[in-house]
Each structure stands twice: as C-alpha cells, then as structure tokens.
Scaffold this motif. Structure first.
Motif, PDB file in Angstrom:
ATOM      1  N   ASP A 103       0.814  -1.228   0.000  1.00 15.16           N
ATOM      2  CA  ASP A 103       0.000   0.000   0.000  1.00 15.16           C
ATOM      3  C   ASP A 103       0.842   1.271   0.000  1.00 15.16           C
ATOM      4  OD1 ASP A 103      -2.635  -0.839  -0.267  1.00 15.16           O
ATOM      5  OD2 ASP A 103      -2.886  -1.228   1.875  1.00 15.16           O
ATOM      6  N   THR A 104       2.111   1.180   0.361  1.00 17.22           N
ATOM      7  CA  THR A 104       2.975   2.369   0.292  1.00 17.22           C
ATOM      8  C   THR A 104       3.389   2.690  -1.135  1.00 17.22           C
ATOM      9  OG1 THR A 104       5.060   1.124   0.497  1.00 17.22           O
ATOM     10  CG2 THR A 104       3.939   1.758   2.553  1.00 17.22           C
ATOM     11  N   GLY A 105       3.180   1.744  -2.049  1.00 14.30           N
ATOM     12  CA  GLY A 105       3.626   1.945  -3.420  1.00 14.30           C
ATOM     13  C   GLY A 105       5.091   1.666  -3.633  1.00 14.30           C
ATOM     14  N   LYS A 106       5.787   1.254  -2.559  1.00 14.93           N
ATOM     15  CA  LYS A 106       7.223   0.997  -2.664  1.00 14.93           C
ATOM     16  C   LYS A 106       7.525  -0.383  -3.228  1.00 14.93           C
ATOM     17  CE  LYS A 106       8.271   3.731   1.508  1.00 14.93           C
ATOM     18  NZ  LYS A 106       8.924   3.675   2.839  1.00 14.93           N
ATOM     19  N   MET A 107       6.591  -1.329  -3.030  1.00 15.52           N
ATOM     20  CA  MET A 107       6.857  -2.719  -3.380  1.00 15.52           C
ATOM     21  C   MET A 107       5.642  -3.330  -4.068  1.00 15.52           C
ATOM     22  SD  MET A 107       7.860  -5.925  -0.828  1.00 15.52           S
ATOM     23  CE  MET A 107       6.160  -6.363  -0.360  1.00 15.52           C
ATOM     24  N   SER A 108       5.881  -4.141  -5.079  1.00 16.22           N
ATOM     25  CA  SER A 108       4.838  -4.983  -5.657  1.00 16.22           C
ATOM     26  C   SER A 108       5.078  -6.422  -5.196  1.00 16.22           C
ATOM     27  CB  SER A 108       4.855  -4.912  -7.185  1.00 16.22           C
ATOM     28  OG  SER A 108       6.069  -5.426  -7.701  1.00 16.22           O
ATOM     29  N   PHE A 109       4.043  -7.244  -5.324  1.00 17.13           N
ATOM     30  CA  PHE A 109       4.133  -8.623  -4.848  1.00 17.13           C
ATOM     31  C   PHE A 109       3.442  -9.544  -5.834  1.00 17.13           C
ATOM     32  CE2 PHE A 109       2.160 -12.175  -2.411  1.00 17.13           C
ATOM     33  CZ  PHE A 109       3.328 -12.817  -2.030  1.00 17.13           C
ATOM     34  N   GLU A 110       4.088 -10.676  -6.104  1.00 17.05           N
ATOM     35  CA  GLU A 110       3.475 -11.726  -6.926  1.00 17.05           C
ATOM     36  C   GLU A 110       3.583 -13.046  -6.194  1.00 17.05           C
ATOM     37  OE1 GLU A 110       4.409 -12.303 -11.151  1.00 17.05           O
ATOM     38  OE2 GLU A 110       5.555 -10.428 -10.983  1.00 17.05           O
ATOM     39  N   PHE A 111       2.471 -13.766  -6.106  1.00 12.23           N
ATOM     40  CA  PHE A 111       2.503 -15.160  -5.680  1.00 12.23           C
ATOM     41  C   PHE A 111       2.402 -16.021  -6.926  1.00 12.23           C
ATOM     42  CE2 PHE A 111       0.432 -19.183  -4.624  1.00 12.23           C
ATOM     43  CZ  PHE A 111       1.303 -19.657  -3.647  1.00 12.23           C
ATOM     44  N   ARG A 112       3.403 -16.849  -7.149  1.00  8.34           N
ATOM     45  CA  ARG A 112       3.409 -17.738  -8.312  1.00  8.34           C
ATOM     46  C   ARG A 112       3.290 -19.184  -7.825  1.00  8.34           C
ATOM     47  NH1 ARG A 112       8.070 -15.224 -12.366  1.00  8.34           N
ATOM     48  NH2 ARG A 112       7.340 -13.054 -12.262  1.00  8.34           N
ATOM     49  N   PRO A 113       2.208 -19.871  -8.150  1.00  5.56           N
ATOM     50  CA  PRO A 113       2.042 -21.247  -7.691  1.00  5.56           C
ATOM     51  C   PRO A 113       3.160 -22.146  -8.198  1.00  5.56           C
ATOM     52  CG  PRO A 113      -0.051 -20.376  -8.482  1.00  5.56           C
ATOM     53  CD  PRO A 113       1.014 -19.389  -8.890  1.00  5.56           C
ATOM     54  N   TYR A 114       3.774 -22.862  -7.276  1.00  2.00           N
ATOM     55  CA  TYR A 114       4.810 -23.830  -7.610  1.00  2.00           C
ATOM     56  C   TYR A 114       4.202 -25.213  -7.408  1.00  2.00           C
ATOM     57  CZ  TYR A 114       9.361 -26.049  -7.985  1.00  2.00           C
ATOM     58  OH  TYR A 114      10.419 -26.817  -8.406  1.00  2.00           O
ATOM     59  N   LEU A 115       4.030 -25.943  -8.497  1.00  2.00           N
ATOM     60  CA  LEU A 115       3.289 -27.197  -8.477  1.00  2.00           C
ATOM     61  C   LEU A 115       4.209 -28.347  -8.099  1.00  2.00           C
ATOM     62  CD1 LEU A 115       1.271 -26.701 -11.786  1.00  2.00           C
ATOM     63  CD2 LEU A 115       0.744 -25.837  -9.497  1.00  2.00           C
ATOM     64  N   ARG A 116       4.045 -28.860  -6.890  1.00  2.00           N
ATOM     65  CA  ARG A 116       4.843 -29.990  -6.430  1.00  2.00           C
ATOM     66  C   ARG A 116       4.103 -31.310  -6.606  1.00  2.00           C
ATOM     67  NH1 ARG A 116       6.136 -30.181  -0.901  1.00  2.00           N
ATOM     68  NH2 ARG A 116       3.923 -29.780  -0.583  1.00  2.00           N
ATOM     69  N   ASP A 117       2.806 -31.257  -6.792  1.00  2.00           N
ATOM     70  CA  ASP A 117       1.990 -32.473  -6.794  1.00  2.00           C
ATOM     71  C   ASP A 117       0.638 -32.145  -7.434  1.00  2.00           C
ATOM     72  OD1 ASP A 117      -0.029 -31.648  -4.595  1.00  2.00           O
ATOM     73  OD2 ASP A 117       1.898 -31.328  -3.634  1.00  2.00           O
ATOM     74  N   PRO A 118      -0.162 -33.150  -7.758  1.00  2.00           N
ATOM     75  CA  PRO A 118      -1.438 -32.909  -8.441  1.00  2.00           C
ATOM     76  C   PRO A 118      -2.459 -32.123  -7.620  1.00  2.00           C
ATOM     77  CG  PRO A 118      -0.690 -35.130  -8.889  1.00  2.00           C
ATOM     78  CD  PRO A 118       0.214 -34.595  -7.825  1.00  2.00           C
ATOM     79  N   ILE A 119      -2.406 -32.202  -6.295  1.00  2.00           N
ATOM     80  CA  ILE A 119      -3.314 -31.382  -5.488  1.00  2.00           C
ATOM     81  C   ILE A 119      -2.979 -29.906  -5.680  1.00  2.00           C
ATOM     82  CG2 ILE A 119      -4.118 -30.843  -3.161  1.00  2.00           C
ATOM     83  CD1 ILE A 119      -3.603 -33.748  -2.411  1.00  2.00           C
ATOM     84  N   ASP A 120      -1.695 -29.599  -5.786  1.00  2.00           N
ATOM     85  CA  ASP A 120      -1.284 -28.221  -6.091  1.00  2.00           C
ATOM     86  C   ASP A 120      -1.907 -27.746  -7.403  1.00  2.00           C
ATOM     87  OD1 ASP A 120       0.298 -27.010  -4.132  1.00  2.00           O
ATOM     88  OD2 ASP A 120       2.094 -28.064  -4.763  1.00  2.00           O
ATOM     89  N   LEU A 121      -1.895 -28.613  -8.398  1.00  2.00           N
ATOM     90  CA  LEU A 121      -2.450 -28.229  -9.691  1.00  2.00           C
ATOM     91  C   LEU A 121      -3.929 -27.905  -9.573  1.00  2.00           C
ATOM     92  CD1 LEU A 121      -2.303 -27.849 -12.740  1.00  2.00           C
ATOM     93  CD2 LEU A 121      -2.578 -30.325 -13.002  1.00  2.00           C
TER      94      LEU A 121
END
Length: 252
Positions: A103-121
């Motif tokens: 919210d300060t505008g200083k940082m952006s954030f991305e969560f990228r799914p890392y698929l270790r198993d079929p439940i992750d998918l």
C-alpha cells in the motif's frame, strides 16, 4: 495417500506430463540464512485517487497476478505450494504485513504457484478461477484450509487409484472433488460449473506447469517457499521473520 513432505522437490516437470502425475508429494523446506539485498530508502508512491495499491491487481505477461504498483522499485515474488506447510505458515504470518508494504507503493508482490503435486495443480486452477480480483484472498483461504483438506484426502487411496485411470484432463477435477476443494470454492462464490470448467482447462494446466519449468531453469528452486527480490533469489529464507530484514535492507 503417501506421507506428505517425504520426498525432494519436483524439478523441471514436463508440462503435459505434469497433468498425469501420481500423487507423490514433494518436500517443502528451507533453512534460515539469506542473501543480503541492499539499497537506498525507497520513497512512497500514492495510489490513484479512490484506490489502494493492495487492491490493484494486474495480470502479467507470464499470466501471473501482480499486486500493487507495477512501477514499484522493490519487486517481491514468492514461489509457493498450496500443499506446503511452510507456505501456509508464511501466508498466515505475512499476508497482512505484505499488504501494508504494498500500500505504500514501494513494493509490488506476486505469488506464483509452484506445483509440487497434483493437489497443487487442482488448487492453483481453482485459485485462478474467479479472476485476478479474488486470487489473493482465495489463495490465502486455501492455505488456511490446508489441514482440513489433508484430513479429507488421508485414507482415500482407492479413490486416488481410480483417478490414475482417468484421462489427464479429468484428473484435476476428480482430485479437487476428493479434497473438498470444489465445495470450498463454491462457498466463496465460484459455482460448481465454473469450477469444473476451470479444472478441465488443460491449457491453463500446461501454462502453470511450464511456469514451474521456467522457475526451475531460471532460479533453481530448491524448496518452497522461495522468494525472489528484484530478480535475485533470497537464499534459504522461508519465514516472515527472516524475510522482513531483507526487505528493510532493500530500502523499505
């Protein structure tokens, strides 16, 4: 169901083949010593009038969802697994803190799914199903539901064996059904028909799997969560307590 966390991280899984994986789950673990990013203090940037940066979500060219100021000086990416207990703990500890910084505008954030198993998918396909605006809240709720989800899948060996006999495109939906993920998503505004359509989207599944291949190639992912700060892996850092000092060193 195999014991969770007993095997090494999945590396460079072929994209189409990933859809057909058996249910052997990979380990999620990181030790607690990191790289030392450095930089001058970063100035805050106001969000456009009537908005907040943490509610500003944009799809990236790679198909991920970026939260915050797209021109932020500090860019944080998390590669995380929906079935990883360390990732669940990080989400509980850090989600609100990350939003405050975004919210300060200083940082952006991305969560990228890392698929270790079929439940992750299955989880990743459902998390994206409602679009960019609910991706982050829904992902956090999947993490909060992780223990309850595991309770549903434990002892269902026969059901998972049946899944292995299905066509690859049918497996994510069947796994989601066993794990209670479709019902969970329905309770959060995603209809059963919409969920089933997303789970059967082999194009989306292939793109997610290729993202894992690309991450392994570019960053040599050795466990989850893995954090990339301004393009550099923050080595062996898995908790908010160990990541926060690195962010301060980056000027936040």
């Amino acid at each position: 169901m195999p014991v969770i966390g007993a095997l090494p991280v999945v590396k460079a899984v072929p994209a189409i083949a990933f859809i057909a994986l058996t249910l052997t789950l990979a380990a999620c673990n990181k030790s607690e010593e990191g790289a030392r990013p450095s930089g001058e203090p970063v100035a805050a940037v106001a969000a456009p009038a009537g908005t907040s940066w943490s509610q500003t979500i944009a799809e990236t060219p790679d198909g991920y969802y970026l939260m915050g100021n797209p021109s932020a000086k500090v860019k944080l990416v998390e590669f995380g697994s929906y079935t990883c207990s360390h990732c669940k703990d990080f989400a509980a500890e850090a989600s609100e803190e990350i939003r405050k910084i975004v919210d300060t505008g200083k940082m952006s954030f991305e969560f990228r799914p890392y698929l270790r198993d079929p439940i992750d998918l299955s989880s990743a396909l459902l998390a994206r199903c409602g679009g960019k605006d609910i991706f982050y809240p829904l992902s956090e709720q999947f993490f909060a539901n992780q223990s309850a989800m595991f309770e549903k899948v434990q002892g269902n060996d026969a059901a998972f064996k049946a899944v292995e006999q299905m066509a690859p495109a049918q497996r994510p939906g069947a796994i989601a059904q066993i794990a209670g993920l479709i019902e969970f998503a329905q309770q959060r505004g995603i209809s059963a028909d919409q969920a089933k359509q997303c789970l059967a989207d082999t194009g989306a599944a292939t793109r997610l799997a290729k993202g894992v291949e690309a991450a392994n190639s570019q960053y040599n992912i050795s466990g989850t969560p893995t954090f990339v700060l301004n393009g550099v892996v923050v080595e062996n850092t898995a908790t908010w307590a160990t990541l926060q000092p690195k962010l301060k060193e980056a000027g936040l």
